[in-house]
Write a protein that holds these residues in place. Structure first.
Motif, PDB file in Angstrom:
ATOM      1  N   PHE A  82       6.922 -10.962   3.454  1.00  0.00           N
ATOM      2  CA  PHE A  82       6.039 -10.109   2.658  1.00  0.00           C
ATOM      3  C   PHE A  82       6.194  -8.646   3.076  1.00  0.00           C
ATOM      4  CE2 PHE A  82       2.160  -7.729   1.978  1.00  0.00           C
ATOM      5  CZ  PHE A  82       2.020  -7.854   0.607  1.00  0.00           C
ATOM      6  N   ASP A  83       6.197  -8.392   4.378  1.00  0.00           N
ATOM      7  CA  ASP A  83       6.367  -7.018   4.858  1.00  0.00           C
ATOM      8  C   ASP A  83       7.689  -6.431   4.359  1.00  0.00           C
ATOM      9  OD1 ASP A  83       3.930  -7.159   6.158  1.00  0.00           O
ATOM     10  OD2 ASP A  83       4.799  -7.540   8.142  1.00  0.00           O
ATOM     11  N   PHE A  84       8.746  -7.249   4.390  1.00  0.00           N
ATOM     12  CA  PHE A  84      10.044  -6.814   3.887  1.00  0.00           C
ATOM     13  C   PHE A  84       9.968  -6.511   2.388  1.00  0.00           C
ATOM     14  CE2 PHE A  84      14.211  -8.110   2.037  1.00  0.00           C
ATOM     15  CZ  PHE A  84      14.994  -7.080   2.549  1.00  0.00           C
ATOM     16  N   LEU A  85       9.295  -7.368   1.623  1.00  0.00           N
ATOM     17  CA  LEU A  85       9.155  -7.141   0.184  1.00  0.00           C
ATOM     18  C   LEU A  85       8.420  -5.837  -0.109  1.00  0.00           C
ATOM     19  CD1 LEU A  85       8.347 -10.764  -1.032  1.00  0.00           C
ATOM     20  CD2 LEU A  85      10.454  -9.469  -1.442  1.00  0.00           C
ATOM     21  N   ILE A  86       7.408  -5.542   0.675  1.00  0.00           N
ATOM     22  CA  ILE A  86       6.678  -4.277   0.498  1.00  0.00           C
ATOM     23  C   ILE A  86       7.625  -3.107   0.710  1.00  0.00           C
ATOM     24  CG2 ILE A  86       4.886  -2.777   1.502  1.00  0.00           C
ATOM     25  CD1 ILE A  86       3.830  -4.986  -0.376  1.00  0.00           C
ATOM     26  N   GLU A  87       8.451  -3.184   1.755  1.00  0.00           N
ATOM     27  CA  GLU A  87       9.424  -2.115   1.987  1.00  0.00           C
ATOM     28  C   GLU A  87      10.415  -2.011   0.829  1.00  0.00           C
ATOM     29  OE1 GLU A  87      10.897  -1.295   6.009  1.00  0.00           O
ATOM     30  OE2 GLU A  87       9.854  -3.151   6.584  1.00  0.00           O
ATOM     31  N   CYS A  88      10.729  -3.144   0.213  1.00  0.00           N
ATOM     32  CA  CYS A  88      11.687  -3.169  -0.898  1.00  0.00           C
ATOM     33  C   CYS A  88      11.133  -2.551  -2.171  1.00  0.00           C
ATOM     34  CB  CYS A  88      12.151  -4.597  -1.173  1.00  0.00           C
ATOM     35  SG  CYS A  88      13.202  -5.265   0.136  1.00  0.00           S
ATOM     36  N   THR A  89       9.841  -2.282  -2.213  1.00  0.00           N
ATOM     37  CA  THR A  89       9.299  -1.593  -3.384  1.00  0.00           C
ATOM     38  C   THR A  89       9.770  -0.142  -3.419  1.00  0.00           C
ATOM     39  OG1 THR A  89       7.208  -1.032  -2.290  1.00  0.00           O
ATOM     40  CG2 THR A  89       7.273  -3.115  -3.546  1.00  0.00           C
ATOM     41  N   ASP A  90      10.338   0.316  -2.309  1.00  0.00           N
ATOM     42  CA  ASP A  90      11.000   1.620  -2.253  1.00  0.00           C
ATOM     43  C   ASP A  90      12.468   1.399  -2.616  1.00  0.00           C
ATOM     44  OD1 ASP A  90      12.306   3.993  -1.636  1.00  0.00           O
ATOM     45  OD2 ASP A  90      11.522   4.107   0.414  1.00  0.00           O
ATOM     46  N   LYS A  91      12.860   1.901  -3.758  1.00  0.00           N
ATOM     47  CA  LYS A  91      14.222   1.677  -4.263  1.00  0.00           C
ATOM     48  C   LYS A  91      15.287   2.097  -3.262  1.00  0.00           C
ATOM     49  CE  LYS A  91      17.085   2.483  -8.316  1.00  0.00           C
ATOM     50  NZ  LYS A  91      17.148   3.056  -9.645  1.00  0.00           N
TER      51      LYS A  91
END
Length: 134
Positions: A82-91
């Motif tokens: 989940f933490d990684f996915l949140i970071e991935c919201t930054d293109k």
């Protein structure tokens, strides 16, 4: 608390129905496919959640719950993912994962409008592209 349970239940229902429509079974996916599909679902969850004015903690809880219950990740792996996915919201952080999240956002509209063939083609197209690049 009861509203959160109803929300989590609705999100799990949406994800399970999406998987059924697309003929995807998490147990039959390899790890790469499972990460792609769960990232796509994160986009769907976010689209629904923002429309329903859910806060970040509720979105986190729903996503981690689905990663555990639907995709069989451990609680600690789910929290890290989940933490990684949140970071991935930054293109700029991870353009590929960001694109998958955005395709999941698009997919939620396909799902709500019962455009099931488009929905199925959407996720299978992503899986095919990722697999061909690996």
């Amino acid at each position: 608390m009861e509203r959160n349970l109803a929300y989590y239940s609705e999100m799990k229902k949406v994800v399970n129905h999406f998987l059924e429509i697309c003929q995807l079974t998490p147990e039959n996916l390899d790890e790469q496919e499972k990460q792609v599909v769960s990232t796509f679902c994160f986009g769907m969850i976010n689209c629904y959640s923002l429309k329903e004015k859910k806060d970040a903690v509720q979105i986190q809880g729903a996503t981690i719950n689905i990663l555990i219950e639907v995709f069989s990740y451990s609680p600690s792996a789910s929290a890290e993912f989940f933490d990684f996915l949140i970071e991935c919201t930054d293109k700029l952080f991870h353009p590929t994962m960001n694109a998958i999240i955005h395709r999941g956002i698009q997919a939620y509209h396909q799902y709500k409008e019962n455009r099931n063939q488009e929905l199925k083609e959407n996720i299978h197209n992503i899986i095919d592209i990722i697999k061909s690049g690996s």
